[in-house]
Design a protein around this motif. Structure first.
Motif, short mmCIF file in Angstrom:
data_model
loop_
_atom_site.label_atom_id
_atom_site.label_comp_id
_atom_site.label_asym_id
_atom_site.label_seq_id
_atom_site.Cartn_x
_atom_site.Cartn_y
_atom_site.Cartn_z
N PRO A 87 -6.32 -6.13 1.81
CA PRO A 87 -5.50 -5.62 2.64
C PRO A 87 -6.20 -4.90 3.40
O PRO A 87 -5.96 -4.31 4.54
N LEU A 88 -7.55 -4.19 2.97
CA LEU A 88 -8.13 -3.53 4.05
C LEU A 88 -8.91 -4.17 5.19
O LEU A 88 -9.27 -3.65 6.05
N VAL A 130 -3.66 1.16 -3.45
CA VAL A 130 -3.85 -0.18 -2.80
C VAL A 130 -3.68 -1.31 -3.99
O VAL A 130 -4.22 -1.31 -4.82
N PRO A 131 -2.70 -2.14 -3.57
CA PRO A 131 -2.77 -3.22 -4.61
C PRO A 131 -3.97 -4.07 -4.69
O PRO A 131 -4.70 -4.31 -3.72
N GLU A 133 1.78 6.68 2.78
CA GLU A 133 1.72 5.21 3.55
C GLU A 133 2.81 4.60 3.73
O GLU A 133 3.46 4.24 2.48
N ARG A 186 -6.56 -3.13 -6.46
CA ARG A 186 -7.83 -2.23 -6.86
C ARG A 186 -7.46 -1.02 -6.99
O ARG A 186 -6.32 -0.70 -6.91
N TYR A 189 0.81 -3.18 8.84
CA TYR A 189 -0.27 -3.19 7.81
C TYR A 189 0.43 -4.21 6.97
O TYR A 189 1.36 -4.43 6.34
N THR A 190 -0.78 -4.97 6.08
CA THR A 190 -0.44 -5.93 5.15
C THR A 190 -0.53 -5.15 3.91
O THR A 190 -1.27 -4.14 3.75
N GLN A 242 -6.95 -3.70 7.90
CA GLN A 242 -7.06 -2.55 8.59
C GLN A 242 -8.21 -2.59 9.69
O GLN A 242 -8.27 -1.78 10.69
N ILE A 245 0.80 -1.25 -0.02
CA ILE A 245 -0.05 0.09 -0.04
C ILE A 245 0.95 1.33 -0.01
O ILE A 245 1.85 1.31 0.77
#
Lengths: 331, 549
Positions: free
Chosen positions: B252-253, A178-179, A201, A181, B155-156, B256, A163
């Protein structure tokens, strides 16, 4: 006076005036949005200063007035006071409501297409640790984004790896990249110049070196820059070459005859009927998904025969393909 | 010098000698410490361990500030810098702030404030310490292995796929220490429900107990979510399960959402206890009841509940839907109201008080001032359109340090200075305490006020090198951090000294009202010779004791 200021405008002017002595503490103002965010910020700074001084002043006053050993009236200290408590609960509540709506208004503007639509769409791909910017009709840039003044520009962004966040303080906007999307941003610059772009970020070792510059030019200068860069090849041309080399045309091209696969000319931005009921809008996200995971949202009337291209094209190639598909018009 | 021992209420005969037997001299063997089930000794074990973590994390912070003295990255490598801020964050959050007031002051004071002999589950309390030390050791082991560079937020997909650092052992350390939090929270909840002295009804409880109760609820309800999240992260990193990596079909979200579902409530674990301490201090040093007792008590619970509903405000630019953003923004303002009410109530408590500005009170007033600024700047960040500009900049760094350091650390130090005579039976040198409190306030403001400005100017957080225009503000910040370093190191010296050499304090040097002050200092192992009975309201004092002028 010809026209009276509305209270809203008067507040606006007051906030702008209050900001003037502190100009060094603000980034350059590159858009109307940035100006609006600054005024909102000034309002909050004023409000916070007022309450901080109020509390600090009361504490100091009471600490002196009622210092131990000092003569003062300490008879029957109040244990509660309903009126006072209602007031100091209501005031923060009302202020909160005002702040919420003000903030929401500025925020929703970032998600609303401007009247008259976007002048141009530019694709941004973040990867450790650089920004790659692709102009459909122009060159690919690394670490820079050229854009014309006065025209709404939409950025469609994704990441090749982790990210990132595309942040432009002069515009007071940022968005995570974001990866997997697409996220987007839009802006309309009000003056020319060069302004910093940061990755905001945390993205690994050289996060602080993932910088860029936003170059705002007059529309004429921008057009000249674009044309000059286009000579070395545009994103649309790169996408077309990919379209050919990956053999997409075998089914989707004119020779495919729209038997095995849908024709793609003019499809961008349109709703397409799905096999599984309902419609999907053929935007960047849908096209990307359909290239990587063709079985997920098959167009009604077609068999799910398309092979996946996951692992064969990277995110930069993906946006080139999309730029090409977007450029296809119905004959 | 306004010496405490000279206050009229401490009879000199009593103040001259420590009690013959107390929890500190009950036994002297290592075994009597490491296998103790006495809540007071366990509190001291926690005090020693979190002090070690605080020092390591503090050194990391000072190295970061030195690096940021110049715009170029010149003191350490970028990789080292990233490991430093991760170490600082992980240790400060999980191994200092979260355990700080609950495990040290809570452990020490809760049973005595309730009139109980110990917590409900003394052995569980000891297990909690071992889990904490075990988790801390695992985390420090990652430091030896070269450290972690993910940031404390993990974070991923950076943490699962891209980071070449000791992610697993760090995550394992945090995971294990989480069980310590859960057990401590559980222990406090049961203790507060079941071990209150006769006559000590819920609305006679000191406000510190209310805030610890609210904190414990969060510890018990939120920490399991962190454990699950970290487990998923470890499974993805180690076994390649696709929870968060989009290439494996993950999101990834999602990480979070899960992370902040824990970590936002955790922010309240890092402030509610401080609020509780401040309520005690303001009452004790103004010599009157806290204004609006019930409102302050319920606002703690309100903060604990609302805290679970606002995690999405960490993700306004992360890619969540703008409508979700609207809801989370609106809910975030709900938290602002009980926080504001508390500040007003503390201030109103000073009105017609009998105020003495002893060291703990200076820390408490510092807390109110800094927490006010921290809270108000929270309004900036909860405002959607402004957050877009401010998030991930130094504005956020300044904001949460105002809450966690300006708030919680000031509250913690205030509490330590307040209960120190009870813990050690002795007094520290008062001017040294006041000097530290004032220095901390000045140093803190000089460190973090400039960061608000740097943030609005656009300086992103977690930057090893930065644009030259931010240098002046960064130099101020580094200067402030050096002052703050002195302000934190000094109490370590004079408190340690006073533990053995300080003047004997007597049972109640502050003339405070809680049950813990009705037993000798240091208290006997079983706290009370006879179980106390409560007949009055919290903070109630007779008119004679109030010393009307």
């Amino acid at each position: 006076m010809k026209d009276m200021l509305s209270p809203w405008q008067a507040l606006w002017e007051l906030l702008r005036w209050a900001k003037r002595p502190f100009a060094a503490l603000f980034p350059p103002v590159l858009s109307e949005h940035a100006d609006g965010v600054d005024s909102f910020y000034m309002f909050l700074v004023g409000m916070s200063t007022f309450f901080s001084l109020l509390i600090a002043g009361l504490i100091v006053f009471f600490a002196v007035r009622y210092a131990r050993g000092r003569k003062a009236d300490r008879t029957r200290p109040p244990e509660s006071n309903l009126v006072l408590e209602i007031v100091w609960s209501t005031v923060p509540l009302v202020l909160s409501v005002v702040i919420f709506f003000w903030g929401a208004r500025l925020y929703l503007r970032l998600f609303t297409e401007p009247l008259g639509g976007y002048g141009e769409v530019v694709y941004v791909v973040g990867k450790q640790w650089m920004w790659k910017v692709q102009h459909p009709q122009g060159p690919m840039e690394i670490g820079a984004l050229h854009a014309p003044m006065g025209i709404p520009i939409r950025l469609v962004m994704t990441s090749q790896d982790v990210i990132h966040d595309f942040s432009i303080p002069a515009l007071r906007i940022k968005r995570d990249v974001v990866p997997g999307r697409y996220t987007s941003l839009w802006f309309q610059a009000t003056r020319t110049g060069e302004f910093p772009i940061y990755c905001s970020e945390y993205c690994g070792t050289l996060h602080s070196q993932m910088l860029g510059k936003l170059v705002i030019q007059s529309p004429a200068a921008y057009a000249a820059w674009l044309a000059q860069g286009a000579a070395a090849g545009t994103a649309i041309q790169a996408g077309e070459r990919l379209f050919t080399s990956l053999g997409c045309g075998g089914c989707h091209g004119a020779e495919g005859g729209a038997i095995r696969a849908p024709q793609l000319a003019g499809i961008f931005g349109r709703p397409v009927p799905l096999q599984s009921d309902g419609f999907a809008t053929a935007d960047e996200a849908y096209l990307r998904e359909s290239i990587l995971f063709p079985g997920r949202k098959v167009v009604a009337g077609y068999a799910p025969v398309m092979p996946t291209f996951a692992g064969q094209i990277n995110e930069e190639q993906m946006v080139e393909l999309i730029a090409y598909l977007r450029s296809l018009r119905l004959p | 010098m306004n010496n405490i021992a000279s206050m009229p209420a401490s009879p000199p005969a009593e103040a001259a000698r420590l009690p013959a037997r107390h929890y500190l001299n009950e036994a002297h063997t290592l075994r009597s410490w490491f296998l103790t089930t006495d809540h007071k000794r366990i509190a001291l074990l926690f005090l020693a361990s979190i002090t070690v973590f605080f020092l390591i994390a503090g050194v990391a912070a000072l190295l970061m500030r030195l690096e940021l003295l110049t715009p170029e990255g010149d003191l350490v490598q970028a990789e080292t810098y990233n490991r430093l801020f991760t170490l600082h964050g992980v240790l400060m959050v999980w191994f200092f702030l979260i355990p700080s007031i609950p495990t040290v002051l809570g452990n020490f004071a809760i049973p005595m404030m309730l009139g109980a002999r110990d917590l409900a589950f003394p052995r569980l309390n000891l297990i909690s310490w071992y889990l904490f030390v075990g988790g801390g050791t695992l985390t420090l082991y990652s430091l030896i292995k070269g450290g972690v560079d993910t940031g404390w937020t993990f974070y991923t997909p950076y943490s699962t796929l891209y980071s070449n650092s000791a992610v697993l052992s760090t995550v394992a350390g945090v995971f294990v220490s989480g069980f310590s939090s859960i057990l401590t929270g559980l222990n406090f909840i049961v203790t507060i429900h079941t071990l209150r002295a006769r006559g000590l009804t819920w609305f006679r409880l000191p406000l510190f107990i209310w805030s610890m109760y609210a904190t414990s609820l969060i510890l018990v309800l939120a920490t399991p979510v962190l454990a699950i999240t970290l487990l998923l992260l470890a499974m993805e990193r180690f076994f390649g399960f696709g929870f968060f990596d989009p290439r494996l079909g993950g999101d990834p979200l999602l990480f979070q959402h899960l992370f902040w579902f824990y970590s936002h409530p955790a922010v309240y674990i890092m402030i509610l206890p401080g609020m509780g301490v401040v309520s005690e201090l303001v009452a004790a040093f103004s010599r009157r009841r806290v204004f609006g007792y019930k409102v302050v008590a319920f606002s703690s619970l309100a903060i604990a509940v609302y805290g679970f509903l606002v995690w999405g405000h960490h993700m306004f630019v992360a890619g969540q839907s703008p409508y979700a953003g609207l809801v989370f923004s609106a809910l975030s303002y709900l938290v602002a109201i009980p926080s504001a009410i508390k500040v007003f109530n503390w201030t109103a408590t000073l009105y017609k008080g009998d105020i003495s500005l002893d060291t703990p009170m200076l820390y408490a007033l510092g807390f109110i001032g800094l927490f006010t600024i921290g809270g108000l700047t929270g309004l900036f960040l909860a405002a959607l359109g402004l957050d877009v500009h401010l998030t991930d900049t130094y504005f956020v760094v300044a904001h949460f340090h105002f809450i966690m350091v300006g708030g919680m650390v000031m509250g913690y130090l205030g509490g330590i200075h307040y209960w120190w005579p009870k813990i050690s039976g002795r007094l520290y040198t008062e001017w040294m305490g006041r000097f530290s409190a004032i220095t901390a306030f000045v140093g803190f403001n000089l460190t973090f006020l400039p960061q608000f400005l740097a943030g609005y100017l656009g300086m992103p957080r977690r930057y090893w090198a930065y644009a030259p225009e931010y240098q002046v503000l960064n130099v101020m910040s580094t200067l402030g951090a050096s002052i703050l370093g002195v302000a934190y190191a000094f109490p370590l010296i004079y408190l340690t000294w006073s533990f053995w050499k300080g003047q004997v304090a007597g049972p109640n040097p502050w003339e405070a009202t809680g049950l813990e002050w009705r037993t000798p200092s240091p208290p006997p192992t079983h706290n009370f010779e006879t179980p106390p009975r409560v007949t009055g309201e919290a903070y109630e004092r007779s008119h004679a004791a109030r010393g009307e002028a």
